[in-house]
Write a protein that holds these residues in place. Structure first.
Motif, short mmCIF file in Angstrom:
data_model
loop_
_atom_site.label_atom_id
_atom_site.label_comp_id
_atom_site.label_asym_id
_atom_site.label_seq_id
_atom_site.Cartn_x
_atom_site.Cartn_y
_atom_site.Cartn_z
N LEU A 7 4.60 0.36 3.29
CA LEU A 7 3.25 0.93 3.27
C LEU A 7 2.49 0.48 2.03
N LEU A 8 3.20 0.49 0.89
CA LEU A 8 2.58 0.08 -0.37
C LEU A 8 2.19 -1.39 -0.33
N ILE A 9 3.10 -2.22 0.16
CA ILE A 9 2.82 -3.65 0.23
C ILE A 9 1.65 -3.94 1.18
N LEU A 10 1.63 -3.26 2.33
CA LEU A 10 0.53 -3.46 3.28
C LEU A 10 -0.81 -3.04 2.66
N THR A 28 1.90 -13.41 -5.71
CA THR A 28 0.75 -12.61 -6.15
C THR A 28 1.10 -11.13 -6.11
N LEU A 29 1.78 -10.73 -5.05
CA LEU A 29 2.17 -9.32 -4.92
C LEU A 29 3.12 -8.89 -6.04
N ALA A 30 4.02 -9.76 -6.39
CA ALA A 30 5.03 -9.42 -7.40
C ALA A 30 4.40 -9.12 -8.75
N LYS A 32 1.49 -7.54 -9.13
CA LYS A 32 0.60 -6.40 -9.04
C LYS A 32 1.19 -5.16 -9.70
N LYS A 33 0.31 -4.33 -10.25
CA LYS A 33 0.73 -3.09 -10.86
C LYS A 33 1.35 -2.18 -9.80
N GLY A 34 2.45 -1.58 -10.13
CA GLY A 34 3.13 -0.68 -9.20
C GLY A 34 4.16 -1.36 -8.33
N ILE A 35 4.23 -2.69 -8.38
CA ILE A 35 5.24 -3.43 -7.61
C ILE A 35 6.40 -3.77 -8.54
N ASN A 36 7.54 -3.18 -8.28
CA ASN A 36 8.74 -3.41 -9.11
C ASN A 36 9.88 -3.96 -8.28
N PHE A 37 9.54 -4.73 -7.25
CA PHE A 37 10.56 -5.26 -6.36
C PHE A 37 10.70 -6.76 -6.60
N SER A 38 11.81 -7.30 -6.19
CA SER A 38 12.03 -8.74 -6.34
C SER A 38 11.18 -9.49 -5.31
N SER A 39 10.94 -10.77 -5.59
CA SER A 39 10.18 -11.60 -4.66
C SER A 39 10.86 -11.69 -3.31
N ALA A 40 12.19 -11.71 -3.31
CA ALA A 40 12.94 -11.78 -2.04
C ALA A 40 12.70 -10.52 -1.21
N THR A 41 12.73 -9.36 -1.86
CA THR A 41 12.47 -8.09 -1.16
C THR A 41 11.06 -8.07 -0.59
N ILE A 42 10.10 -8.53 -1.38
CA ILE A 42 8.71 -8.57 -0.93
C ILE A 42 8.57 -9.50 0.27
N ARG A 43 9.21 -10.66 0.21
CA ARG A 43 9.12 -11.61 1.34
C ARG A 43 9.72 -11.01 2.60
#
Length: 342
Positions: A7-10, A28-30, A32-43
């Protein structure tokens, strides 16, 4: 069911795309403020969101953009009305501080201010003219064989009708006609004027006018008021300034659509009461598949109502637009209802 992370990523993807009009990638998402996840998780989460049809790839970038379904989900589940800035509140306050006593002027100015604040195209539709009541009737002769009839309603709506004066009509008949109509028709809905004319008014014409039949025929056309009120646009070309609309053919289609006012009249009139967001294909107009339309209702008295709307790209700032429409509809209702009751 989306996870909180999804939900946060969307939300960040859509918010970022609304602001920049550029596709959003995992790198770009990685950042962003409030994003503390790895690039792999985001992908992985972006892949899931894409599989669900909420975001999609573009042809020119590895980033993602919201899909129509994604915008719908965003508006229904993630969106909060945006707090308006002081200068925006001031512009709306100043609109209603002016001494304006005509419905048309208030509506026209509202469209202009709304387009300036949103940078999109604003459309304001007044209440149906036939529901207005006659306040004053006047005939102004232009020459020996023509005149202008002026019809003023209780809400300040003004109709001008040019008509031919039959040669058989005596000049004193015009004055008598105006007096009869103002005495007998004041407060009558415009939709009932002709039925009143064919009833009690024609009897009075027989008693007081030299050529009552000629005057009756002229006025029957004059008092036939169209049931459609005017559409008022603000910032018609604003929609063309958006980066989505660089295609000449798209621009032609949109301009043509706005010029054919019956389309928008029907579209706004059939929108349900309240505030509504239609996105792309939901509008059910092929030329508007790349647009969003947000509408809100304002009231005049207990029964009459009009619509205000914003037309913009699907990538519009929904939170701000909804806040502006809600505030403007509230102020229009208050101001015009007071005008209506006077």
């Amino acid at each position: 069911m989306l996870t909180e992370r999804q939900l946060l990523i969307l939300q960040i993807i859509i918010d970022d795309f609304i602001r920049s009009a550029h596709p959003v990638g995992s790198r770009t998402l990685a950042k962003k403020k409030g994003i503390n996840f790895s690039s792999a998780t985001i992908r992985n989460d972006m892949a899931d969101l894409e599989e669900l049809g909420l975001i999609e790839k573009t042809h020119t970038s590895s980033g993602r953009v919201p899909s129509e379904k994604g915008y719908r989900f965003y508006v229904d589940h993630l969106l909060s009305p945006e707090k308006l800035e002081q200068h925006e509140l001031k512009m709306i306050d100043e609109l209603f501080e002016e001494s304006i006593f005509e419905l048309e002027k208030i509506v026209q100015n509202s469209a202009k201010v709304l387009s300036e604040l949103t940078k999109y195209t604003a459309i304001v539709l007044g209440p149906t003219v036939e529901d207005h009541k006659l306040s004053k009737f006047q005939i102004i002769p232009l020459n020996d064989d023509s005149a202008v009839a002026i019809i003023v309603t209780n809400t300040g709506h003004i109709e001008h009708k040019l008509f031919t004066i039959p040669s058989s009509i005596h000049p004193t008949d015009i004055e008598k006609t105006v007096n009869i109509l103002n005495e007998r028709l004041r407060g009558v809905p415009l939709s009932e004027l002709n039925s009143k004319l064919m009833g009690e008014i024609i009897q009075l014409f027989k008693e007081h006018l030299h050529s009552y039949e000629a005057m009756f025929q002229s006025l029957f056309t004059v008092l036939n008021i169209s049931s459609n009120d005017k559409l008022y646009y603000g910032g018609k070309i604003n929609i063309l300034k958006q980066p989505e609309f660089q295609d000449i053919e798209k621009i032609k289609d949109i301009i043509k659509l706005m010029e054919e006012e019956d389309n928008f009249y029907h579209l706004l009139r059939t929108t349900p009461f309240g505030t509504h967001v239609k996105i792309g294909t939901e509008i059910k107009v092929p030329e508007m598949e790349d647009l969003s339309l947000i509408t809100a209702t304002y009231n005049i008295g207990e029964e009459q109502f009009g619509k205000i709307a914003i037309l913009g790209p699907k990538r519009m700032n929904y939170g701000k637009v909804i806040s502006l429409l809600n505030l403007l509809s509230k102020n229009l209702t208050f101001t015009l209802s007071n005008l209506y009751d006077e």
